[in-house]
Design an enzyme around this catalytic site. Structure first.
Site, PDB file in Angstrom:
ATOM      1  N   ARG A   1      -4.515  -6.985   1.198  1.00 54.45           N
ATOM      2  CA  ARG A   1      -3.253  -6.303   0.930  1.00 54.45           C
ATOM      3  C   ARG A   1      -2.919  -5.393   2.102  1.00 54.45           C
ATOM      4  O   ARG A   1      -3.062  -4.174   2.025  1.00 54.45           O
ATOM      5  CB  ARG A   1      -3.338  -5.548  -0.390  1.00 54.45           C
ATOM      6  CG  ARG A   1      -3.156  -6.503  -1.561  1.00 54.45           C
ATOM      7  CD  ARG A   1      -3.230  -5.847  -2.894  1.00 54.45           C
ATOM      8  NE  ARG A   1      -2.888  -6.813  -3.940  1.00 54.45           N
ATOM      9  CZ  ARG A   1      -3.205  -6.677  -5.212  1.00 54.45           C
ATOM     10  NH1 ARG A   1      -3.872  -5.624  -5.605  1.00 54.45           N
ATOM     11  NH2 ARG A   1      -2.864  -7.587  -6.093  1.00 54.45           N
TER      12      ARG A   1
ATOM     13  N   GLN B   1       1.686  -9.371   3.464  1.00 52.41           N
ATOM     14  CA  GLN B   1       2.386  -9.195   2.185  1.00 52.41           C
ATOM     15  C   GLN B   1       3.073 -10.478   1.713  1.00 52.41           C
ATOM     16  O   GLN B   1       3.049 -10.799   0.522  1.00 52.41           O
ATOM     17  CB  GLN B   1       3.421  -8.080   2.306  1.00 52.41           C
ATOM     18  CG  GLN B   1       2.821  -6.685   2.226  1.00 52.41           C
ATOM     19  CD  GLN B   1       3.885  -5.603   2.276  1.00 52.41           C
ATOM     20  OE1 GLN B   1       4.989  -5.842   2.783  1.00 52.41           O
ATOM     21  NE2 GLN B   1       3.582  -4.433   1.778  1.00 52.41           N
TER      22      GLN B   1
ATOM     23  N   ASP C   1       0.689 -12.804  -0.108  1.00 53.59           N
ATOM     24  CA  ASP C   1      -0.105 -12.203  -1.177  1.00 53.59           C
ATOM     25  C   ASP C   1       0.208 -12.826  -2.532  1.00 53.59           C
ATOM     26  O   ASP C   1       0.974 -12.282  -3.338  1.00 53.59           O
ATOM     27  CB  ASP C   1       0.129 -10.695  -1.201  1.00 53.59           C
ATOM     28  CG  ASP C   1      -0.838  -9.960  -2.115  1.00 53.59           C
ATOM     29  OD1 ASP C   1      -1.657 -10.633  -2.767  1.00 53.59           O
ATOM     30  OD2 ASP C   1      -0.764  -8.718  -2.181  1.00 53.59           O
TER      31      ASP C   1
ATOM     32  N   SER D   1      -0.629 -10.734  -5.750  1.00 55.37           N
ATOM     33  CA  SER D   1       0.404  -9.783  -6.166  1.00 55.37           C
ATOM     34  C   SER D   1       1.561 -10.499  -6.852  1.00 55.37           C
ATOM     35  O   SER D   1       2.129 -10.001  -7.832  1.00 55.37           O
ATOM     36  CB  SER D   1       0.919  -8.992  -4.953  1.00 55.37           C
ATOM     37  OG  SER D   1      -0.051  -8.079  -4.502  1.00 55.37           O
TER      38      SER D   1
ATOM     39  N   TYR E   1      -7.434  -2.521  -2.321  1.00 62.60           N
ATOM     40  CA  TYR E   1      -7.952  -2.751  -3.664  1.00 62.60           C
ATOM     41  C   TYR E   1      -8.821  -1.585  -4.106  1.00 62.60           C
ATOM     42  O   TYR E   1      -9.261  -0.762  -3.302  1.00 62.60           O
ATOM     43  CB  TYR E   1      -8.785  -4.045  -3.704  1.00 62.60           C
ATOM     44  CG  TYR E   1      -8.000  -5.296  -3.444  1.00 62.60           C
ATOM     45  CD1 TYR E   1      -7.387  -5.987  -4.480  1.00 62.60           C
ATOM     46  CD2 TYR E   1      -7.868  -5.805  -2.152  1.00 62.60           C
ATOM     47  CE1 TYR E   1      -6.669  -7.147  -4.253  1.00 62.60           C
ATOM     48  CE2 TYR E   1      -7.153  -6.967  -1.912  1.00 62.60           C
ATOM     49  CZ  TYR E   1      -6.554  -7.637  -2.964  1.00 62.60           C
ATOM     50  OH  TYR E   1      -5.852  -8.780  -2.723  1.00 62.60           O
TER      51      TYR E   1
END
Length: 346
Positions: free
Chosen positions: A128, A133, A136, A139, A234
């Protein structure tokens, strides 16, 4: 180079690794896209939609796996009962697999992939960080799973979330506790607040306090100097003293709230148990727990993966397919993550 997108065979799995929209983008990158017949039907993407954008529909599962240079999947490979073979054995020798793999929890799978001399990219291990992004996928899936967790809780709760003042009297709002204010937790906070609940949240990372408060929820804090942010954004494993303090906090909260939604995961490890049997038994009859970590061992001691159980009048939702229950949107998001990955790989 040929991409193969097989039909997902995990029980209850409705997602697909490429939608007609993302398949079209993959073709623009220079890939030939093969889709197993019926792969997208459960996510409301019929074969005809893929054919309309130039994909080849393949009915023979084994042929698709063997012919693909890169196989794109959602779930990690598993035993295919229809073919009486493991999906790793279908992957061509020295082939490439991109999917959720959970490598730390699946050493046997890694050994099988090693024997095939495969190159495997675990979409659940994307760090992350800012430049990653758009890749990801965790997510992407967590966002919709957090939203869906509230919907499932509302269905089992049997009462309204919002407070009301009527001629017959006052109805207090539902009290919701969200444990873990990551992507899934924040999505759950937003959905619960949108339904009118009074929401409180806890996270080991103080940095998320402003995010929680900006969504109208109360951020619960411990009088502790230890921070819980690990590598890649995380959470990390906390000290025994911190864990004892947070467990005492959860025990007090369990007596007050109507719904608990847990989202706590630590990369590479079994999900931490944060809600004990004693806490469940302290909750009011009719309360609900939604355990978003059920697939990784569960945050609640009493969670049964893939089941909705009842303990002393408290419903415990251990469903592991919450993201899959929003298969159309989830497939589009996941497929877009894969497009970005393959684009960046060149």
């Amino acid at each position: 180079m040929r991409l193969g997108i097989p039909r997902e065979i995990a029980a209850g799995e409705r997602r697909v690794a490429a939608t007609p929209d993302t398949a079209k983008k993959l073709q623009k990158l220079g890939f030939e896209v093969w889709i197993e017949a019926g792969a997208g039907v459960a996510a409301s993407f019929p074969d005809s939609a893929y054919e309309a954008v130039g994909c080849q529909i393949v009915s023979d599962t084994a042929h698709l796996w063997e012919s693909a240079d890169i196989v794109l999947k959602v779930r990690a490979p598993q035993w295919n009962p229809d073919l009486d073979r493991d999906e790793t054995d279908l992957l061509r020798q020295a082939g490439t697999l991109i999917s959720f793999i959970w490598p730390a929890q699946n050493p046997a799978l890694l050994e099988k992939l090693t024997q095939r001399k495969a190159t495997a990219l675990a979409m659940d291990s994307v760090p992350r960080i800012t430049r990653a992004q758009k890749l990801d996928a965790l997510s992407s899936m967590s966002n919709l799973a957090g939203y869906r967790a509230v919907i499932e809780a509302a269905h089992q709760f049997g009462r309204g979330f919002t407070g009301q003042i009527t001629a017959a009297g006052k109805i207090p709002p539902c009290k919701v506790l969200v444990i873990g204010a990551g992507v899934a937790g924040l999505a759950a906070i937003g959905a619960a607040r949108g339904l009118g609940a009074a929401v409180r949240a806890f996270d080991t990372r103080p940095v998320v306090k402003e995010q929680v408060q900006s969504m109208g929820a109360e951020f619960l804090e411990l009088d502790f100097s230890e921070e819980g942010e690990g590598s890649g954004g995380y959470a990390k494993v906390m000290s025994p003293a911190f864990i004892a303090a947070e467990m005492a906090l959860f025990a007090e909260q369990a007596k007050e709230v109507d719904i608990i939604i847990t989202t706590a995961l630590v990369p590479g490890k079994k999900a931490p148990h944060l809600v004990t049997q004693e806490m469940v038994e302290a909750m009011k009859p009719g309360s609900v727990i939604v355990d978003l970590a059920a697939e990784q061992g569960g945050n609640c001691e009493l969670t049964r993966p893939d089941e909705i159980s009842d303990h002393h009048g408290v419903k415990i939702i251990g469903l592991t397919d919450l993201a899959s229950r929003m298969a159309n949107q989830d497939s589009q998001l996941y497929g877009t993550n894969l497009v970005h990955l393959l684009s960046d790989l060149g």
